[in-house]
Design a protein around this motif. Structure first.
Motif, short mmCIF file in Angstrom:
data_model
loop_
_atom_site.label_atom_id
_atom_site.label_comp_id
_atom_site.label_asym_id
_atom_site.label_seq_id
_atom_site.Cartn_x
_atom_site.Cartn_y
_atom_site.Cartn_z
N GLY A 1 0.79 -1.23 0.00
CA GLY A 1 0.00 0.00 0.00
C GLY A 1 0.83 1.28 0.00
O GLY A 1 0.31 2.35 0.29
N THR B 1 -0.31 3.69 -2.85
CA THR B 1 -1.63 4.24 -2.52
C THR B 1 -1.50 5.36 -1.49
O THR B 1 -2.12 6.43 -1.64
N VAL C 1 -2.38 9.47 -1.96
CA VAL C 1 -3.42 10.10 -1.14
C VAL C 1 -2.90 11.34 -0.40
O VAL C 1 -3.59 12.35 -0.32
N ASP D 1 -3.27 -4.21 -8.13
CA ASP D 1 -3.32 -5.22 -7.07
C ASP D 1 -2.39 -6.40 -7.37
O ASP D 1 -2.72 -7.55 -7.11
N LYS E 1 -4.24 -0.48 5.51
CA LYS E 1 -5.48 -1.21 5.22
C LYS E 1 -6.27 -1.53 6.51
O LYS E 1 -6.94 -2.57 6.60
N ASP F 1 -8.85 -0.24 7.63
CA ASP F 1 -10.31 -0.12 7.51
C ASP F 1 -10.96 -1.51 7.46
O ASP F 1 -12.18 -1.63 7.64
N SER G 1 -5.60 4.01 7.16
CA SER G 1 -6.15 3.48 5.90
C SER G 1 -6.13 4.58 4.85
O SER G 1 -6.72 5.64 5.05
N SER G 2 -5.41 4.34 3.76
CA SER G 2 -5.36 5.33 2.68
C SER G 2 -6.70 5.44 1.97
O SER G 2 -7.17 6.53 1.65
N VAL G 3 -7.33 4.30 1.73
CA VAL G 3 -8.59 4.27 0.98
C VAL G 3 -9.71 4.94 1.77
O VAL G 3 -10.47 5.76 1.24
N GLN H 1 -9.27 7.00 4.22
CA GLN H 1 -8.78 8.28 4.76
C GLN H 1 -8.82 8.31 6.29
O GLN H 1 -9.20 9.32 6.90
#
Length: 336
Positions: free
Chosen positions: A174, A177, A181, A191, A284, A286, A313-315, A317
């Protein structure tokens, strides 16, 4: 900057200029038929000079030009006039460039300061004119020195990225990613492993318009210190980062084991790496519910005694500001 434009390794051939020859001129004027020697010296050959430039981030500008040749020195003239020096050639490189002799592999110099210069090939010395060789017993020397040849050398330029924070982790942890961000960088994200094949740089914007530089280094695998995978190709980029951010995904089978493997690869490559400040970031997160996260924290508190860690978590935020705050505090502790 696209991945294809990031060039961190080039070999070039440089040749400095030859010194100009001295003059063997004898002074001859209307009423001075035997005026004696007045030949001037030859000019020196041009140098090849490497110069660090903080506005450069890559060696891409050297990718298609591999030969550099400086100008030759001018010949000496009459009335003891010295020949012109050969034109110097400057080769600009980014900060953090290491210059090696291509044959011996020995390091010649490392350029880390903006404007720092190093003469990599000295121009040949100009020859002395006959004016230098006159004496009481040799009043009209009719000879002068030739100029000395310049130097030729094959050199290898390696760029070691200068960044405040270096991202360390296994492939697909990650890192790209996160960089995409919290910075304006646009790294390739997918992936599958080894999406990143070249380092990516990004500027992280912090509170009150402060910034720091983060580098996404291609993923490490076991055996990287021996050159497996991309091996030494990317490990050298971590050497100049002041703080190392270890990224380990929350779904890793054993977080502490992954951290130990990464640390061991760095130690085997260069033991000085272990002197850098370290922060472990569980990416990750989240995917974790509150109960599972609490269990993991209890476990990590035992395993990471004295080693700071956090979840983010980057996704989603989540935890990004805490991550920035922690990194900023670590960077400023070092400066103080």
């Amino acid at each position: 900057m696209t991945e294809g434009n990031f060039v961190d390794y080039v070999k070039i051939h440089v040749s400095s200029g030859k010194g100009g020859k001295g003059s063997a001129h004898l002074r001859r004027e209307k009423y001075i038929p035997k005026g004696g020697p007045d030949g001037g010296d030859g000019g020196r050959g041009g140098h090849i000079i490497l110069k660090a430039n903080s506005n450069l981030w890559t060696l891409y500008h050297l990718k298609f030009k591999r030969h550099f040749k400086a100008g030759h020195g001018g010949a000496g003239g009459k009335q003891t006039s010295t020949g012109a020096d050969g034109e110097d050639v400057y080769i600009e490189v980014p900060l953090g460039t290491v210059i090696r002799d291509s044959k011996t592999k020995n390091i010649i110099v490392e350029l880390t300061e903006d404007g720092e210069e190093h003469i990599i090939a000295k121009g040949g010395k100009g020859g002395l004119g006959n004016d230098h060789f006159k004496s009481a017993t040799r009043q009209t020397p009719r000879y002068a020195q030739p100029g000395l040849d310049g130097e030729e050398v094959d050199i290898t330029l390696e760029l070691k990225i200068l960044a405040d924070v270096g991202l360390v982790g296994f492939p697909n942890a990650g890192k790209s990613t996160l960089l995409s961000v919290i910075t304006a960088a646009k790294p390739k994200i997918a992936d599958y492993e080894f999406t990143t094949l070249k380092p990516n740089l990004g500027i992280v914007k912090y509170r009150d318009y402060q910034t720091f530089v983060m580098a996404d280094i291609p993923g490490i695998i076991e055996g990287a210190a021996e050159g497996k995978g991309l091996g030494h190709y990317f490990l050298r980029h971590i050497e100049r980062n002041s703080t190392l951010l270890f990224l380990i995904p929350a779904d890793a089978p054993d977080i502490r084991k992954q951290y130990d493997i990464l640390l061991d690869e760095l130690r085997r490559y260069n033991p000085e790496m272990l002197d850098k400040d370290r922060l472990v970031a569980i990416s990750k997160s989240d995917m974790l519910d509150a109960e599972l996260k609490a269990e993991m924290k209890a476990q990590l508190d035992k395993e990471f005694k004295g080693i700071p860690y956090l979840f983010f978590s980057s996704v989603a935020q989540q935890g990004l500001m805490e991550l920035k705050d922690t990194l900023w505090a670590m960077l400023n502790d070092q400066k103080e």
